[in-house]
Design a protein around this motif. Structure first.
Motif, PDB file in Angstrom:
ATOM      1  N   ARG A 229       0.599  -1.093   0.273  1.00  0.00           N
ATOM      2  CA  ARG A 229      -0.141  -0.075   0.343  1.00  0.00           C
ATOM      3  C   ARG A 229       0.842   1.354  -0.046  1.00  0.00           C
ATOM      4  O   ARG A 229       0.325   2.233  -0.463  1.00  0.00           O
ATOM      5  N   CYS A 230       2.270   1.123   0.307  1.00  0.00           N
ATOM      6  CA  CYS A 230       3.189   2.719   0.447  1.00  0.00           C
ATOM      7  C   CYS A 230       3.387   2.530  -1.008  1.00  0.00           C
ATOM      8  O   CYS A 230       3.773   3.253  -1.316  1.00  0.00           O
ATOM      9  N   CYS A 233       2.452   4.184  -4.194  1.00  0.00           N
ATOM     10  CA  CYS A 233       2.970   5.989  -4.864  1.00  0.00           C
ATOM     11  C   CYS A 233       4.306   5.859  -4.187  1.00  0.00           C
ATOM     12  O   CYS A 233       4.832   6.653  -5.187  1.00  0.00           O
ATOM     13  N   HIS A 234       5.113   5.057  -3.731  1.00  0.00           N
ATOM     14  CA  HIS A 234       6.237   5.667  -3.523  1.00  0.00           C
ATOM     15  C   HIS A 234       7.046   4.933  -3.522  1.00  0.00           C
ATOM     16  O   HIS A 234       7.235   3.712  -3.276  1.00  0.00           O
ATOM     17  N   ILE A 259      -0.422  13.645  -6.686  1.00  0.00           N
ATOM     18  CA  ILE A 259      -1.164  12.386  -6.537  1.00  0.00           C
ATOM     19  C   ILE A 259      -1.829  13.125  -5.443  1.00  0.00           C
ATOM     20  O   ILE A 259      -0.776  14.203  -4.218  1.00  0.00           O
ATOM     21  N   LYS A 309       2.800  17.179  -5.323  1.00  0.00           N
ATOM     22  CA  LYS A 309       4.132  15.813  -5.988  1.00  0.00           C
ATOM     23  C   LYS A 309       5.291  14.549  -4.534  1.00  0.00           C
ATOM     24  O   LYS A 309       4.908  15.215  -3.276  1.00  0.00           O
ATOM     25  N   LEU A 313      11.386   8.290  -0.177  1.00  0.00           N
ATOM     26  CA  LEU A 313      11.523   8.519   0.733  1.00  0.00           C
ATOM     27  C   LEU A 313      12.629   8.083   1.481  1.00  0.00           C
ATOM     28  O   LEU A 313      12.774   8.113   2.860  1.00  0.00           O
ATOM     29  N   TYR A 322       6.614  16.557   8.593  1.00  0.00           N
ATOM     30  CA  TYR A 322       6.552  16.357   6.997  1.00  0.00           C
ATOM     31  C   TYR A 322       5.235  16.435   5.738  1.00  0.00           C
ATOM     32  O   TYR A 322       4.782  17.086   7.114  1.00  0.00           O
ATOM     33  N   MET A 323       4.970  16.523   4.575  1.00  0.00           N
ATOM     34  CA  MET A 323       4.200  16.669   4.375  1.00  0.00           C
ATOM     35  C   MET A 323       4.229  18.246   3.701  1.00  0.00           C
ATOM     36  O   MET A 323       5.037  19.257   4.489  1.00  0.00           O
ATOM     37  N   HIS A 324       3.159  18.667   3.021  1.00  0.00           N
ATOM     38  CA  HIS A 324       3.661  20.172   2.063  1.00  0.00           C
ATOM     39  C   HIS A 324       3.549  21.394   3.359  1.00  0.00           C
ATOM     40  O   HIS A 324       4.272  22.048   2.735  1.00  0.00           O
ATOM     41  N   LEU A 334       2.522  11.279  11.165  1.00  0.00           N
ATOM     42  CA  LEU A 334       2.425  10.638   9.606  1.00  0.00           C
ATOM     43  C   LEU A 334       1.424   9.446  10.018  1.00  0.00           C
ATOM     44  O   LEU A 334       1.132   9.196   8.689  1.00  0.00           O
ATOM     45  N   TYR A 338      -1.955   7.987   7.876  1.00  0.00           N
ATOM     46  CA  TYR A 338      -1.692   7.235   6.644  1.00  0.00           C
ATOM     47  C   TYR A 338      -3.060   6.470   7.055  1.00  0.00           C
ATOM     48  O   TYR A 338      -3.375   5.584   6.212  1.00  0.00           O
ATOM     49  N   TYR A 341      -6.347   7.642   5.892  1.00  0.00           N
ATOM     50  CA  TYR A 341      -6.738   7.658   5.123  1.00  0.00           C
ATOM     51  C   TYR A 341      -6.899   5.834   4.282  1.00  0.00           C
ATOM     52  O   TYR A 341      -7.680   5.769   3.646  1.00  0.00           O
TER      53      TYR A 341
HETATM   54  C1  HEC Z   1      -2.205   8.138  -3.091  1.00  0.00           C
HETATM   55  C2  HEC Z   1      -0.529   8.314  -2.663  1.00  0.00           C
HETATM   56  C3  HEC Z   1      -0.252   7.264  -1.783  1.00  0.00           C
HETATM   57  C4  HEC Z   1      -0.002   6.563  -0.495  1.00  0.00           C
HETATM   58  C5  HEC Z   1      -0.671   5.342  -0.710  1.00  0.00           C
HETATM   59  C6  HEC Z   1       1.339   6.851   0.439  1.00  0.00           C
HETATM   60  N1  HEC Z   1       2.457   8.090   0.263  1.00  0.00           N
HETATM   61 FE1  HEC Z   1       3.157   9.131   0.781  1.00  0.00          FE
HETATM   62  N2  HEC Z   1       2.954  10.645   0.138  1.00  0.00           N
HETATM   63  C7  HEC Z   1       2.463  10.543  -0.630  1.00  0.00           C
HETATM   64  C8  HEC Z   1       3.043  11.895  -1.509  1.00  0.00           C
HETATM   65  C9  HEC Z   1       1.456  12.987  -2.120  1.00  0.00           C
HETATM   66  C10 HEC Z   1       2.950  12.444  -0.276  1.00  0.00           C
HETATM   67  C11 HEC Z   1       3.323  14.649  -0.182  1.00  0.00           C
HETATM   68  C12 HEC Z   1       2.421  14.970   0.023  1.00  0.00           C
HETATM   69  C13 HEC Z   1       2.466  16.441   1.223  1.00  0.00           C
HETATM   70  O1  HEC Z   1       3.213  16.660   0.609  1.00  0.00           O
HETATM   71  O2  HEC Z   1       1.081  16.773   1.559  1.00  0.00           O
HETATM   72  C14 HEC Z   1       3.700  11.871   0.659  1.00  0.00           C
HETATM   73  C15 HEC Z   1       4.505  12.058   1.653  1.00  0.00           C
HETATM   74  C16 HEC Z   1       5.553  10.746   2.198  1.00  0.00           C
HETATM   75  C17 HEC Z   1       5.998  11.367   3.441  1.00  0.00           C
HETATM   76  C18 HEC Z   1       6.848  12.547   3.610  1.00  0.00           C
HETATM   77  C19 HEC Z   1       7.962  12.996   3.035  1.00  0.00           C
HETATM   78  C20 HEC Z   1       8.792  14.050   3.851  1.00  0.00           C
HETATM   79  O3  HEC Z   1      10.153  13.855   3.310  1.00  0.00           O
HETATM   80  O4  HEC Z   1       8.732  14.948   3.884  1.00  0.00           O
HETATM   81  C21 HEC Z   1       6.526   9.653   4.246  1.00  0.00           C
HETATM   82  C22 HEC Z   1       7.309   9.723   4.103  1.00  0.00           C
HETATM   83  C23 HEC Z   1       5.289   8.244   3.629  1.00  0.00           C
HETATM   84  N3  HEC Z   1       4.695   9.774   2.407  1.00  0.00           N
HETATM   85  C24 HEC Z   1       5.256   7.891   3.747  1.00  0.00           C
HETATM   86  C25 HEC Z   1       4.655   7.067   3.013  1.00  0.00           C
HETATM   87  C26 HEC Z   1       4.724   5.371   4.212  1.00  0.00           C
HETATM   88  C27 HEC Z   1       4.822   4.542   5.025  1.00  0.00           C
HETATM   89  C28 HEC Z   1       2.922   5.455   2.805  1.00  0.00           C
HETATM   90  C29 HEC Z   1       2.336   3.931   3.662  1.00  0.00           C
HETATM   91  C30 HEC Z   1       1.636   3.729   5.371  1.00  0.00           C
HETATM   92  C31 HEC Z   1       2.878   6.021   2.578  1.00  0.00           C
HETATM   93  N4  HEC Z   1       3.318   6.698   2.286  1.00  0.00           N
HETATM   94  C32 HEC Z   1       1.779   5.618   1.357  1.00  0.00           C
HETATM   95  C33 HEC Z   1       2.517   9.743  -1.073  1.00  0.00           C
HETATM   96  C34 HEC Z   1       1.328   8.606  -0.930  1.00  0.00           C
END
Ligand code: HEC
Ligand code: HEC
Length: 371
Positions: A229-230, A233-234, A259, A309, A313, A322-324, A334, A338, A341
């Motif tokens: 699930r991570c 997108c990642h 996304i 964007k 990771l 973390y996040m925008h 964080l 999730y 979500y």
């Molecule tokens: C639907 C797509 C999506 C999924 C699924 C997702 N991510 Fe993300 N992730 C993003 C996006 C888009 C951002 C940037 C969001 C923002 O800036 O608001 C992000 C940002 C992050 C960041 C912040 C990085 C930073 O340097 O600020 C981390 C850590 C992260 N995700 C970890 C995870 C983990 C762990 C999972 C699974 C549990 C996960 N993500 C699942 C889309 C996703």
């Protein structure tokens, strides 16, 4: 310029033609240029408010933490107009709380604010790391609004440093060359030099192994496509683009870079929701209420509302918040986000088992610590 170099400098990202980026990857900058770029990045103020790039993109992480803000003295150049609670104000509670700065973005022609004639909006944005990005990611800024490192740096000087002297294009090129030497690890540096893609860390404990599976198992034909699930997108070598699994389940084109992770939708970190009206022609209007529209502020396309964007990771452990909007101050916040979500997606899309249990959350936390 040779044809191959020209091709290398034309990258298409999400249908967006990005020119210039990578041009000097084919023509490595000299050590002298990099050294000069470092000096400018660290010290040059161009007769502005005293800020340099290093004021916000610190040496240790390329980003800025809340601890670093709070260690700065109140006379530090950090505390200037866009760090204030309102532009130019003299209280600084927000930057002390989450290390964000106010960014003003002009609205696209077909977008307006309900009940207002304003043609721009001001939103708080955190400081992403310049490590890895400059060399390996042609998409710049949380909303992708800058098309190359040189324009980005010039704009940063005007906006953040309030410069009164303008840097030359050689100086901007040298700053870009310097930034391209910054990486969060040797394996990322080797990858940028044409080496193998960095590998995800191995999981050792049982909990880490479950966390890794939650993160990464993305083979849509394995009979259990709800895992991974991570990585949906990642994905990709930089863990910043959507994967085949996300395509199989949700029809999202592989390699998508912008996304929504529901940060604006769920108002993670608070913020002020505004109602944006998109004019879709012939009395067809779409209204989206959001704390930050993200990519749609640049494209004017309501389909891009709240998309940002996807962050890489690699090196993320060092770059909280973390996040925008720095809506998550640490990994626990964080993962709480999730969890909301994934459980929301499970309920709305009706994909049984897609959600994130407390056990999943503990496992994923154990695993991503190794990244
Ligand atoms: C639907 C797509 C999506 C999924 C699924 C997702 N991510 Fe993300 N992730 C993003 C996006 C888009 C951002 C940037 C969001 C923002 O800036 O608001 C992000 C940002 C992050 C960041 C912040 C990085 C930073 O340097 O600020 C981390 C850590 C992260 N995700 C970890 C995870 C983990 C762990 C999972 C699974 C549990 C996960 N993500 C699942 C889309 C996703
Ligand atoms: C006052 C703090 C501040 C200063 C000073 C500053 N930046 Fe930034 N930088 C930011 C913020 C905030 C963002 C993200 C803004 C956004 O996405 O809307 C950013 C984004 C970036 C990015 C994009 C990173 C990515 O992952 O997309 C680069 C590259 C960058 N800055 C380079 C520079 C350079 C070069 C300088 C000096 C000329 C500079 N910055 C000065 C705050 C700062």
């Amino acid at each position: 310029m040779k044809l191959t170099q020209m091709l290398a400098s034309l990258l298409v990202v999400n249908g967006l033609l990005i020119t210039g980026v990578g041009a000097d990857a084919a023509d490595p900058a000299s050590a002298r240029q990099v050294q000069h770029g470092r000096k400018l990045f660290n010290k040059a103020t161009f007769e502005g408010n005293g800020r340099t790039c290093l004021t916000c993109h610190t040496q240790k992480t390329g980003a800025l933490s809340v601890e670093q803000v709070n260690r700065s003295s109140s006379h530090d150049a950090l505390f200037q107009h866009d760090a204030a609670d309102v532009i130019g104000g003299n209280t600084f509670d927000r930057v002390h709380f989450n290390a964000t700065f106010l960014v003003t973005i002009d609205l696209p022609e077909k977008v307006r604010l309900a009940g207002s004639t304003a043609r721009s909006v001001t939103v708080p944005r955190g400081v992403p790391s310049v490590f890895n990005t400059a060399a390996l990611d042609p998409v710049l800024m949380y909303d992708g609004r800058q098309l190359n490192l040189q324009d980005q740096a010039l704009d940063a000087y005007f906006r953040h440093s309030q410069i009164t002297e303008v840097p030359s294009s050689d100086e901007l090129n040298d700053i870009a060359s310097f930034q391209k030497t910054l990486f969060s690890s040797d394996s990322l540096r080797q990858f940028a030099d044409g080496g193998a893609a960095p590998e995800l860390p191995k999981a050792v404990t049982a909990s880490e192994k479950r966390g890794r599976l939650f993160f990464t198992d993305d083979n849509p034909s394995n009979g259990n496509p709800i895992k991974g699930r991570c990585v949906h997108c990642h994905g990709g070598p930089l863990l910043n683009a959507t994967s085949p699994g996300a395509n199989a389940i949700f029809g999202i084109p592989v390699g998508t870079r912008f996304i929504s992770a529901f940060v604006s939708e769920f108002e993670l970190g608070g913020g002020t929701p505004l109602s944006y009206v998109f004019n879709e022609g012939e009395s067809n209007e779409i209204t989206v209420t959001s704390t930050d529209l993200g990519r749609a502020l640049i494209t004017g396309d309501p389909a891009d509302a709240n998309a940002f964007k996807i962050s890489t990771l690699w090196g993320f452990k060092e770059t909280a918040p973390y996040m925008h909007n720095s809506g998550a101050l640490d990994v626990d916040q964080l993962l709480d986000h999730y969890q909301l979500y994934f459980n929301f997606v499970e309920n709305v899309a009706g994909i049984v088992g897609f959600g994130m249990s407390d056990q999943d959350k503990a496992d994923i936390k154990a695993y991503i610590k190794r990244m």
